[in-house]
Motif scaffolding. Structure first.
Motif, mmCIF file in Angstrom:
data_model
loop_
_atom_site.group_PDB
_atom_site.id
_atom_site.type_symbol
_atom_site.label_atom_id
_atom_site.label_comp_id
_atom_site.label_asym_id
_atom_site.label_seq_id
_atom_site.Cartn_x
_atom_site.Cartn_y
_atom_site.Cartn_z
ATOM 1 N N GLU A 29 0.837 -1.215 0.000
ATOM 2 C CA GLU A 29 0.000 0.000 0.000
ATOM 3 C C GLU A 29 0.869 1.262 0.000
ATOM 4 O O GLU A 29 0.401 2.346 -0.338
ATOM 5 N N ARG A 59 -1.238 4.273 -7.008
ATOM 6 C CA ARG A 59 -2.362 5.061 -7.529
ATOM 7 C C ARG A 59 -1.896 6.425 -8.010
ATOM 8 O O ARG A 59 -2.198 6.845 -9.127
ATOM 9 N N ARG A 98 7.698 10.534 2.351
ATOM 10 C CA ARG A 98 6.489 10.284 3.141
ATOM 11 C C ARG A 98 6.780 9.311 4.285
ATOM 12 O O ARG A 98 6.395 9.540 5.432
ATOM 13 N N HIS A 131 -1.108 9.896 7.946
ATOM 14 C CA HIS A 131 -0.751 8.645 7.270
ATOM 15 C C HIS A 131 -1.880 8.197 6.338
ATOM 16 O O HIS A 131 -1.652 7.932 5.157
ATOM 17 N N HIS A 132 -3.105 8.169 6.879
ATOM 18 C CA HIS A 132 -4.204 7.585 6.113
ATOM 19 C C HIS A 132 -4.806 8.521 5.077
ATOM 20 O O HIS A 132 -5.375 8.065 4.090
ATOM 21 N N LYS A 133 -4.711 9.832 5.303
ATOM 22 C CA LYS A 133 -5.334 10.760 4.356
ATOM 23 C C LYS A 133 -4.347 11.733 3.728
ATOM 24 O O LYS A 133 -4.740 12.643 2.993
ATOM 25 N N GLY A 134 -3.062 11.525 4.039
ATOM 26 C CA GLY A 134 -2.062 12.471 3.529
ATOM 27 C C GLY A 134 -1.624 12.194 2.102
ATOM 28 O O GLY A 134 -0.808 12.934 1.551
ATOM 29 N N GLY A 135 -2.154 11.125 1.519
ATOM 30 C CA GLY A 135 -1.749 10.734 0.160
ATOM 31 C C GLY A 135 -1.925 11.834 -0.856
ATOM 32 O O GLY A 135 -1.056 12.082 -1.693
ATOM 33 N N ILE A 136 -3.046 12.516 -0.743
ATOM 34 C CA ILE A 136 -3.371 13.558 -1.730
ATOM 35 C C ILE A 136 -2.397 14.735 -1.629
ATOM 36 O O ILE A 136 -2.022 15.329 -2.633
ATOM 37 N N VAL A 179 -5.624 1.492 2.289
ATOM 38 C CA VAL A 179 -4.595 2.088 1.421
ATOM 39 C C VAL A 179 -4.521 3.575 1.740
ATOM 40 O O VAL A 179 -5.543 4.264 1.685
ATOM 41 N N PRO A 180 -3.344 4.070 2.104
ATOM 42 C CA PRO A 180 -3.273 5.489 2.524
ATOM 43 C C PRO A 180 -3.236 6.471 1.359
ATOM 44 O O PRO A 180 -2.479 7.413 1.349
ATOM 45 N N GLU A 181 -4.050 6.209 0.369
ATOM 46 C CA GLU A 181 -4.114 7.102 -0.806
ATOM 47 C C GLU A 181 -5.538 7.127 -1.313
ATOM 48 O O GLU A 181 -6.210 6.088 -1.272
ATOM 49 N N PRO A 182 -6.004 8.251 -1.855
ATOM 50 C CA PRO A 182 -7.331 8.225 -2.487
ATOM 51 C C PRO A 182 -7.275 7.349 -3.735
ATOM 52 O O PRO A 182 -6.190 7.012 -4.208
#
Lengths: 349, 190
Positions: A221, A226, A267, A288-293, B160-163
């Motif tokens: 992950e 993505r 990251r 961690h969980h929402k910082g992807g964007i 998954v820590p990404e949208p």
């Protein structure tokens, strides 16, 4: 035009004749161009109608593809045709400038696509993506065939990137898994290097990095597949729209790989260092969980800066080429003017 | 022009907001074998297992793992006839990453006196046992054919820590389209 033309008759007569010829040529050219525009728009209507027809024919597999995309890592699939259409529309003048229908090549590609599509029934596959990749490839090939059939190979060559982007519609999990594995391993290696660089004692064993009082595993992950895929598609689209040099396009796409790995490593190191020295909850918190964007936009911003640099350098080169060609034209016309003057004076003498 | 860009942005936002979820998706295929026959049909009782291919969003607390079909039992001449067989559920995961694993269960068939219609029940051994395939955990749930012949389980995976890629690409595309409309003159026309 030969000089003898000017020697017959008076100057006034020859001027009137040439003006008449110019008007006739212009009228003919404009009627030709009108005919071409009419023909092109007619072909365009035929192409749009055949594409709509293909949507009806391939409705079931397309619907299954969209359904699969909705619940999988391939959620970008429905956006791919829209991006391709957008790129073609934006560069329509360049793409359709020399469009000539090519029935033979188009028919071959179209039939290949239909054959690939019909092969699905011969090779039943156990999993959903295995069921879908062959029909998806068939549909993409059929669309390519229709494009070549209507606009020809020259237009297809100019529209190579938007047409090639359609390949992203094909879900191939083994390829995705290989990319995930590569990004995962490279991110783990670079994270370990960064930890050592900033002075955090670390030991790495494959995907696990052991730090004082904390072990972290770089999971699949964490590969950032993505955002990496999204960045790749956007880079290709942006390069197609704004960059002229093929080398610049290749360099930009190649830059993407280290950039994605660096983004993942930054990251991982940021979150882990915060967990080590500030609060362990950073590893399970929203960063961690929402910082992807956030990291996606960071990578986009870095990529944009490279992109702008390349575009500026291309613009500068283009400007200097224009200037030099203008200067050459100016010198050429001066020379032509001088020689014409000397010829005229010679005749009068 | 500005109006068009805003309209485009609004439509894109409406389409993309549902993709903000960060949950992962799992694609798997199941097959089953009974130890008495080493096939999907038991040699001890008329029970056949049919596997399935599913794509689920984790966590899924009622994921379908396949189903049993129950045939006609031999007539029972006792108060209660019981047959049991060992069953292995084989799971092949294809997404988010490939791998496979097994869950074992005991399948028991009951037929009451003078009847041929049986009831089948199954229990994964030991109760609550799990198999982990590349970070995705599968837990088999017990069941009984009188309620449902579907074999169900719980599938959990690390979030998954990404949208979703669709959201990221969608947002990027909106940006690119806006930029392209705003700077049409800069577009490569060669």
């Amino acid at each position: 035009m030969p000089l003898s033309t000017f020697s017959t008759g008076t100057g006034a007569e020859s001027t009137a004749e040439s003006a008449h010829m110019n008007v006739a040529a212009r009228t003919e050219a404009s009627s030709n161009s009108d005919r071409e525009v009419l023909l092109t728009s007619k072909i365009l209507y035929i192409f749009v109608a055949s594409m709509l027809g293909s949507l009806v024919i391939f409705w079931t597999p397309l619907h299954r593809l969209v359904e699969f995309a909705r619940n999988s890592e391939f959620s970008y699939i429905p956006l791919i045709p829209a991006i391709s259409v957008f790129l073609i529309v934006m560069r329509r003048r360049a793409i359709f400038r020399q469009s000539r229908p090519h029935a033979a090549a188009g028919a071959v590609i179209l039939v290949s696509g239909i054959l690939l599509f019909s092969l699905t029934k011969l090779f039943p596959a156990p999993t959903t993506p295995d069921h879908l990749w062959l029909p998806a490839l068939g549909i993409v090939a059929a669309w390519w065939g229709l494009f070549v059939l209507c606009f020809g190979l020259q237009s297809a060559r100019v529209a190579m990137l938007p047409l090639g982007l359609l390949l992203f519609m094909i879900p191939v999990p083994p390829v995705t898994n290989t990319v995930i594995r590569f990004l995962q391993q490279a991110s783990a290696a670079l994270s370990y290097f960064l930890f050592r660089m900033i002075g955090v004692p670390a030991i790495r064993e494959d995907m696990v990095i052991s730090l004082p009082g904390l072990n972290i595993e770089v999971a699949p992950e964490c590969s950032g597949i993505r955002s990496s895929l999204s960045l790749l598609i956007l880079t290709l689209a942006g390069a197609n729209l704004y960059l002229r040099s093929g080398w610049n396009k290749i360099i930009l796409v190649c830059l993407l790989v280290p950039l994605c790995i660096l983004r993942n490593a930054i990251r991982i190191v940021t979150l882990t260092t915060l967990a080590l020295y500030v609060d362990e909850s950073f590893l399970t918190g929203p960063l961690h969980h929402k910082g992807g964007i956030l990291f996606f936009f960071l990578a986009t911003a870095i990529l944009m800066s490279f992109f702008l640099l390349m575009q500026r350098s291309e613009q500068r080169k283009l400007d200097s080429t224009r200037c030099s060609s203008l200067a050459k034209n100016c010198i050429d016309s001066q020379i032509a003017g001088n020689s014409a003057a000397s010829i005229t004076s010679g005749q009068s003498v | 022009m500005t109006k068009n860009v805003f309209l485009l942005a609004a439509v894109a936002t409406a389409l993309l907001i549902p993709q903000f979820a960060v949950a992962g998706t799992v694609t798997y295929t199941t097959t089953g074998t009974f130890s008495s026959s080493l096939t999907n049909t038991s040699a001890k009782m008329p029970v056949t297992f049919t596997g399935t291919t599913q794509t689920v969003t984790t966590p899924d607390l009622n994921a379908l793992l396949g189903s049993f079909s129950v045939g006609t039992f031999a007539q029972c001449h006792k108060a209660l006839c019981t047959k049991s067989d060992h069953f292995t559920l084989h799971i092949v995961q294809s997404a988010p990453s490939g791998g496979s694993g097994n869950l074992t269960a005991t399948v028991t068939g009951f037929v009451v006196f003078n009847q041929t219609t049986g009831t089948v029940q199954w229990t994964f051994d030991p109760l609550g046992t799990t198999v982990v395939i590349n970070g995705v955990t599968y837990t088999g749930l017990p069941g009984v054919s009188t309620l449902s012949t579907d074999v169900r389980g719980i599938i959990t995976g690390p979030p998954v820590p990404e949208p979703k890629a669709g959201l990221l690409l969608g947002l990027g595309s909106v940006g690119l389209m806006g930029l392209a409309f705003a700077s049409r003159k800069m577009i490569n026309v060669n």
